[in-house]
Structure formats: C-alpha cells, structure tokens
Design an enzyme around this catalytic site. Structure first.
Site, PDB file in Angstrom:
ATOM      1  N   ALA A   1       0.820  -1.226   0.000  1.00  0.00           N
ATOM      2  CA  ALA A   1       0.000   0.000   0.000  1.00  0.00           C
ATOM      3  C   ALA A   1       0.849   1.269   0.000  1.00  0.00           C
ATOM      4  O   ALA A   1       0.300   2.359   0.082  1.00  0.00           O
ATOM      5  CB  ALA A   1      -0.941  -0.006   1.200  1.00  0.00           C
TER       6      ALA A   1
ATOM      7  N   ASP B   1       7.412  -8.449   4.817  1.00  0.00           N
ATOM      8  CA  ASP B   1       7.537  -9.118   3.520  1.00  0.00           C
ATOM      9  C   ASP B   1       6.436 -10.180   3.474  1.00  0.00           C
ATOM     10  O   ASP B   1       6.476 -11.137   4.265  1.00  0.00           O
ATOM     11  CB  ASP B   1       8.935  -9.747   3.419  1.00  0.00           C
ATOM     12  CG  ASP B   1       9.153 -10.472   2.097  1.00  0.00           C
ATOM     13  OD1 ASP B   1       8.154 -10.789   1.403  1.00  0.00           O
ATOM     14  OD2 ASP B   1      10.314 -10.733   1.757  1.00  0.00           O
ATOM     15  N   VAL B   2       5.480 -10.008   2.576  1.00  0.00           N
ATOM     16  CA  VAL B   2       4.319 -10.911   2.574  1.00  0.00           C
ATOM     17  C   VAL B   2       4.680 -12.350   2.233  1.00  0.00           C
ATOM     18  O   VAL B   2       3.888 -13.262   2.472  1.00  0.00           O
ATOM     19  CB  VAL B   2       3.196 -10.433   1.615  1.00  0.00           C
ATOM     20  CG1 VAL B   2       2.578  -9.131   2.088  1.00  0.00           C
ATOM     21  CG2 VAL B   2       3.690 -10.338   0.175  1.00  0.00           C
TER      22      VAL B   2
ATOM     23  N   ASN C   1      -2.583  -7.074  -2.472  1.00  0.00           N
ATOM     24  CA  ASN C   1      -2.188  -6.273  -3.624  1.00  0.00           C
ATOM     25  C   ASN C   1      -0.683  -6.333  -3.904  1.00  0.00           C
ATOM     26  O   ASN C   1      -0.264  -6.088  -5.037  1.00  0.00           O
ATOM     27  CB  ASN C   1      -2.617  -4.815  -3.364  1.00  0.00           C
ATOM     28  CG  ASN C   1      -1.972  -3.846  -4.320  1.00  0.00           C
ATOM     29  OD1 ASN C   1      -2.398  -3.709  -5.462  1.00  0.00           O
ATOM     30  ND2 ASN C   1      -0.905  -3.168  -3.869  1.00  0.00           N
TER      31      ASN C   1
ATOM     32  N   TYR D   1       5.187 -14.116 -13.921  1.00  0.00           N
ATOM     33  CA  TYR D   1       4.143 -13.186 -13.449  1.00  0.00           C
ATOM     34  C   TYR D   1       2.744 -13.711 -13.818  1.00  0.00           C
ATOM     35  O   TYR D   1       1.833 -13.735 -12.979  1.00  0.00           O
ATOM     36  CB  TYR D   1       4.415 -11.821 -14.076  1.00  0.00           C
ATOM     37  CG  TYR D   1       3.474 -10.711 -13.641  1.00  0.00           C
ATOM     38  CD1 TYR D   1       3.624 -10.104 -12.393  1.00  0.00           C
ATOM     39  CD2 TYR D   1       2.466 -10.252 -14.489  1.00  0.00           C
ATOM     40  CE1 TYR D   1       2.774  -9.071 -12.003  1.00  0.00           C
ATOM     41  CE2 TYR D   1       1.627  -9.223 -14.106  1.00  0.00           C
ATOM     42  CZ  TYR D   1       1.777  -8.633 -12.862  1.00  0.00           C
ATOM     43  OH  TYR D   1       0.947  -7.609 -12.474  1.00  0.00           O
TER      44      TYR D   1
ATOM     45  N   ALA E   1       1.852 -16.791 -14.473  1.00  0.00           N
ATOM     46  CA  ALA E   1       1.546 -17.999 -13.683  1.00  0.00           C
ATOM     47  C   ALA E   1       1.124 -17.604 -12.273  1.00  0.00           C
ATOM     48  O   ALA E   1       0.172 -18.175 -11.715  1.00  0.00           O
ATOM     49  CB  ALA E   1       2.762 -18.920 -13.641  1.00  0.00           C
TER      50      ALA E   1
ATOM     51  N   LYS F   1      -0.356 -14.852 -11.340  1.00  0.00           N
ATOM     52  CA  LYS F   1      -1.674 -14.208 -11.355  1.00  0.00           C
ATOM     53  C   LYS F   1      -2.781 -15.215 -11.695  1.00  0.00           C
ATOM     54  O   LYS F   1      -3.882 -15.150 -11.148  1.00  0.00           O
ATOM     55  CB  LYS F   1      -1.677 -13.032 -12.341  1.00  0.00           C
ATOM     56  CG  LYS F   1      -0.707 -11.905 -11.950  1.00  0.00           C
ATOM     57  CD  LYS F   1      -1.015 -11.341 -10.584  1.00  0.00           C
ATOM     58  CE  LYS F   1      -0.200 -10.102 -10.235  1.00  0.00           C
ATOM     59  NZ  LYS F   1      -0.563  -9.528  -8.929  1.00  0.00           N
TER      60      LYS F   1
ATOM     61  N   ILE G   1      -2.262  -0.377 -15.964  1.00  0.00           N
ATOM     62  CA  ILE G   1      -2.597   0.776 -15.134  1.00  0.00           C
ATOM     63  C   ILE G   1      -1.352   1.645 -14.966  1.00  0.00           C
ATOM     64  O   ILE G   1      -0.243   1.113 -14.789  1.00  0.00           O
ATOM     65  CB  ILE G   1      -3.089   0.305 -13.733  1.00  0.00           C
ATOM     66  CG1 ILE G   1      -4.192  -0.751 -13.858  1.00  0.00           C
ATOM     67  CG2 ILE G   1      -3.549   1.490 -12.879  1.00  0.00           C
ATOM     68  CD1 ILE G   1      -5.460  -0.308 -14.575  1.00  0.00           C
TER      69      ILE G   1
HETATM   70  P1  NAP Z   1       4.034  -0.943  -7.583  1.00  0.00           P
HETATM   71  O1  NAP Z   1       3.759   0.487  -7.865  1.00  0.00           O
HETATM   72  O2  NAP Z   1       5.321  -1.544  -8.039  1.00  0.00           O
HETATM   73  O3  NAP Z   1       3.888  -1.173  -5.987  1.00  0.00           O
HETATM   74  C1  NAP Z   1       4.097  -2.445  -5.452  1.00  0.00           C
HETATM   75  C2  NAP Z   1       3.780  -2.420  -3.981  1.00  0.00           C
HETATM   76  O4  NAP Z   1       3.990  -3.751  -3.464  1.00  0.00           O
HETATM   77  C3  NAP Z   1       4.688  -1.507  -3.178  1.00  0.00           C
HETATM   78  O5  NAP Z   1       3.946  -0.905  -2.143  1.00  0.00           O
HETATM   79  C4  NAP Z   1       5.724  -2.460  -2.599  1.00  0.00           C
HETATM   80  O6  NAP Z   1       6.248  -2.041  -1.357  1.00  0.00           O
HETATM   81  C5  NAP Z   1       4.862  -3.692  -2.346  1.00  0.00           C
HETATM   82  N1  NAP Z   1       5.646  -4.909  -2.241  1.00  0.00           N
HETATM   83  C6  NAP Z   1       6.490  -5.451  -3.153  1.00  0.00           C
HETATM   84  N2  NAP Z   1       7.018  -6.595  -2.662  1.00  0.00           N
HETATM   85  C7  NAP Z   1       6.479  -6.775  -1.430  1.00  0.00           C
HETATM   86  C8  NAP Z   1       6.637  -7.758  -0.419  1.00  0.00           C
HETATM   87  N3  NAP Z   1       7.456  -8.796  -0.579  1.00  0.00           N
HETATM   88  N4  NAP Z   1       5.954  -7.619   0.736  1.00  0.00           N
HETATM   89  C9  NAP Z   1       5.130  -6.563   0.940  1.00  0.00           C
HETATM   90  N5  NAP Z   1       4.930  -5.597   0.023  1.00  0.00           N
HETATM   91  C10 NAP Z   1       5.614  -5.704  -1.150  1.00  0.00           C
HETATM   92  O7  NAP Z   1       2.905  -1.890  -8.166  1.00  0.00           O
HETATM   93  P2  NAP Z   1       1.449  -1.537  -8.773  1.00  0.00           P
HETATM   94  O8  NAP Z   1       1.611  -1.238 -10.191  1.00  0.00           O
HETATM   95  O9  NAP Z   1       0.748  -0.584  -7.873  1.00  0.00           O
HETATM   96  O10 NAP Z   1       0.759  -2.964  -8.686  1.00  0.00           O
HETATM   97  C11 NAP Z   1       0.018  -3.383  -7.557  1.00  0.00           C
HETATM   98  C12 NAP Z   1      -0.618  -4.732  -7.852  1.00  0.00           C
HETATM   99  O11 NAP Z   1      -1.420  -4.638  -9.023  1.00  0.00           O
HETATM  100  C13 NAP Z   1       0.400  -5.833  -8.108  1.00  0.00           C
HETATM  101  O12 NAP Z   1      -0.042  -7.052  -7.575  1.00  0.00           O
HETATM  102  C14 NAP Z   1       0.439  -5.915  -9.618  1.00  0.00           C
HETATM  103  O13 NAP Z   1       0.835  -7.180 -10.067  1.00  0.00           O
HETATM  104  C15 NAP Z   1      -1.008  -5.615  -9.951  1.00  0.00           C
HETATM  105  N6  NAP Z   1      -1.202  -5.124 -11.315  1.00  0.00           N
HETATM  106  C16 NAP Z   1      -0.641  -3.961 -11.724  1.00  0.00           C
HETATM  107  C17 NAP Z   1      -0.850  -3.531 -13.031  1.00  0.00           C
HETATM  108  C18 NAP Z   1      -0.262  -2.249 -13.547  1.00  0.00           C
HETATM  109  O14 NAP Z   1      -0.420  -1.994 -14.755  1.00  0.00           O
HETATM  110  N7  NAP Z   1       0.361  -1.406 -12.753  1.00  0.00           N
HETATM  111  C19 NAP Z   1      -1.623  -4.301 -13.897  1.00  0.00           C
HETATM  112  C20 NAP Z   1      -2.182  -5.478 -13.444  1.00  0.00           C
HETATM  113  C21 NAP Z   1      -1.970  -5.872 -12.144  1.00  0.00           C
HETATM  114  P3  NAP Z   1       7.626  -1.174  -1.280  1.00  0.00           P
HETATM  115  O15 NAP Z   1       7.249   0.228  -1.660  1.00  0.00           O
HETATM  116  O16 NAP Z   1       8.026  -1.298   0.127  1.00  0.00           O
HETATM  117  O17 NAP Z   1       8.557  -1.797  -2.263  1.00  0.00           O
END
Ligand code: NAP
Length: 246
Positions: A13, A62-63, A89, A154, A156, A158, A187
C-alpha cells in the site's frame, strides 16, 4: 460512507494501486493497516492518513515470509481488534523470456505474488471466520487470463491467484466471507512507468477503450467488492481492463 469503521489491511500500500486503494477505502470511512516492505514508508503513509482523520497503522513486512505475516496480523489485531477487509495487492515483476528465465526470478515472483496472498489470507481468515464475515480481494492481472510473452512467472502467479480466489471463496463462504479478484489491465503506476513511451503506445492499441487505466479505476472496483452491496458476489474475477479481455 460505505465502509464506516471497517478495518482494512492492504498489502503493497506504500505506492501505486495499493496506495490508491487505501485512500479510497479511507474515504469511505475505513480504518487502515498499511503494509509495505519498508517500515519507514508504511509508517509515513499511515501518519499521512492519521493527519487526514483516518485511524491507520503502518507495518513493514515481507508478505512472502510467514513470520512477517503473523507479526503483521498480530499488530493489526492488537491495534484494531479485528480485520474486515483484506486486499492482497503486493506484487512484483521480474520479466524475461521463459527459455532464459532464472530460477530466482521465477521463485521471487511466485513467492511474493502468490504465496504472499496465501499466507496473508490464511492468517487473516482465522480472524474473519471467528467474526463470521469478511471481504478478501486479490489484485491479479489481465495477463493471468491472457498470458503475456516475457512474463511466464508473473502470468503464472496471477493465474494461480485466480485458482486461490475460487478455492478460498468455496471454503470460506459458509462463514459469510467473500473472496474475489480484481484483474487490472495496464494501469499507470511505477510498474508501468518502467515501459518506454513507444511500449505504452503499443499497449494502448490493445485497449478497446483507447487508454491505459488509472489507479482510481481499480480502487472503485475494490471499494464496491469490500462494501455490503457486494455481499452476494464471491469467487469472481472482475476484469478492470478497458475491454482488453472479455
Ligand atoms: P508498484 O507500484 O510496483 O507497488 C508495489 C507495492 O507492493 C509496493 O507498495 C511495494 O512495497 C509492495 N511490495 C512489493 N514486494 C512486497 C513484499 N514482498 N511484501 C510486501 N509488500 C511488497 O505496483 P502496482 O503497479 O501498484 O501494482 C500493484 C498490484 O497490481 C500488483 O499485484 C500488480 O501485479 C497488480 N497489477 C498492476 C498492473 C499495472 O499496470 N500497474 C496491472 C495489473 C496488475 P515497497 O514500496 O516497500 O517496495
């Protein structure tokens, strides 16, 4: 206010979609548990929410690590006494062609994106089953439905989340806990910032609604699924993708 005094735990978040989801849940009256890998960033965002009048707790965890997840859920329980909404998320990408993919890139993506959601769900569902209600929302991806060259790990992870969503929905339904997935298309966040302008333009051509998505497009779907209005929806994959996949 759709979520007055509900307690929502959102993983990942501190940035992007997770941050937007947390803000949208707070705007509907929820109290928030903010989770990110960095304790400092999670605490800073929680402080920002508190200043705006939302009760919030920031936890670094770390989740993909079971002990971290147990500590996280214990802290949330101590602060709020319950968890009504879990948004799984947190997610990462480690892209590369399958034939050249390194074992560690496969493992880290599956561990965080899929095992992380399992660990958080298992820990939180123990509380929810006692409460006899709850909302679990997994953030998956359109590529978990379609596949994508260069993202075998990725996709797999999802697609795995979709199986987890449906199985958990069946297991938890008798306790009035719903489990659904929101599958975003492309997004605009840090994750897609890494793409070149040309790559972003190419992606846009795949979207019938002719634009990339915004974080608000995703948070609106999450708020709905978290609300009482969605009480008869479970085990569903809700695509929020501009029509990319129908
Ligand atoms: P993002 O901007 O890269 O943010 C990722 C978030 O996940 C950050 O808050 C990060 O925390 C946290 N995180 C990463 N590894 C973690 C761990 N091991 N334990 C706890 N937290 C962790 O990603 P986003 O684009 O917002 O995407 C969010 C979700 O939507 C993801 O699951 C992604 O696969 C999905 N999604 C995104 C898109 C897109 O186009 N952006 C499309 C489809 C699906 P830190 O700040 O501490 O690193």
């Amino acid at each position: 206010m759709l979520l007055q005094d509900k307690v929502a735990l959102v993983t990942g978040a501190t940035r992007g979609i997770g941050r937007g989801v947390a803000l949208a849940l707070a705007a509907q009256g929820a109290h928030l548990v903010i989770v990110g890998t960095s304790e400092e960033k999670a605490a800073a965002f929680a402080a920002e929410l508190e200043q705006a009048g939302t009760q919030a707790l920031g936890v670094g965890a770390d989740v993909s690590v079971a002990k971290d997840v147990e500590r996280l859920v214990d802290s949330a329980k101590k602060r709020f006494g319950k968890i009504d909404i879990l948004v799984n998320n947190a997610g990462i990408t480690r892209d590369g062609l399958m034939l050249r993919m390194k074992d560690e890139d496969w493992d880290s993506v599956l561990d965080i994106n899929l095992k992380g959601a399992f660990l958080c769900t298992r820990a939180v569902a123990r509380l929810m089953t006692r409460q006899r209600n709850g909302r679990i929302i997994n953030i998956s991806s359109v590529v978990g439905q379609m596949g994508n060259a260069g993202q075998a790990n990725y996709c797999a992870s999802k697609a795995g989340l979709h199986g987890l969503t449906k199985s958990n929905a069946r297991e938890l339904a008798k306790r009035q806990i719903t489990v659904n997935a929101v599958a975003p298309g492309f997004i605009l966040t840090d994750m897609t910032e890494a793409l070149s302008e040309q790559q972003r333009n190419e992606l846009t051509t795949q979207v019938p609604l002719e634009r990339l998505g915004h974080v608000d497009d995703i948070s609106a779907a999450v708020v709905f699924l978290a609300s009482d209005q969605a009480g008869y929806i479970t085990g569903q994959i809700i695509g929020v993708n501009g029509g990319m996949y129908m």
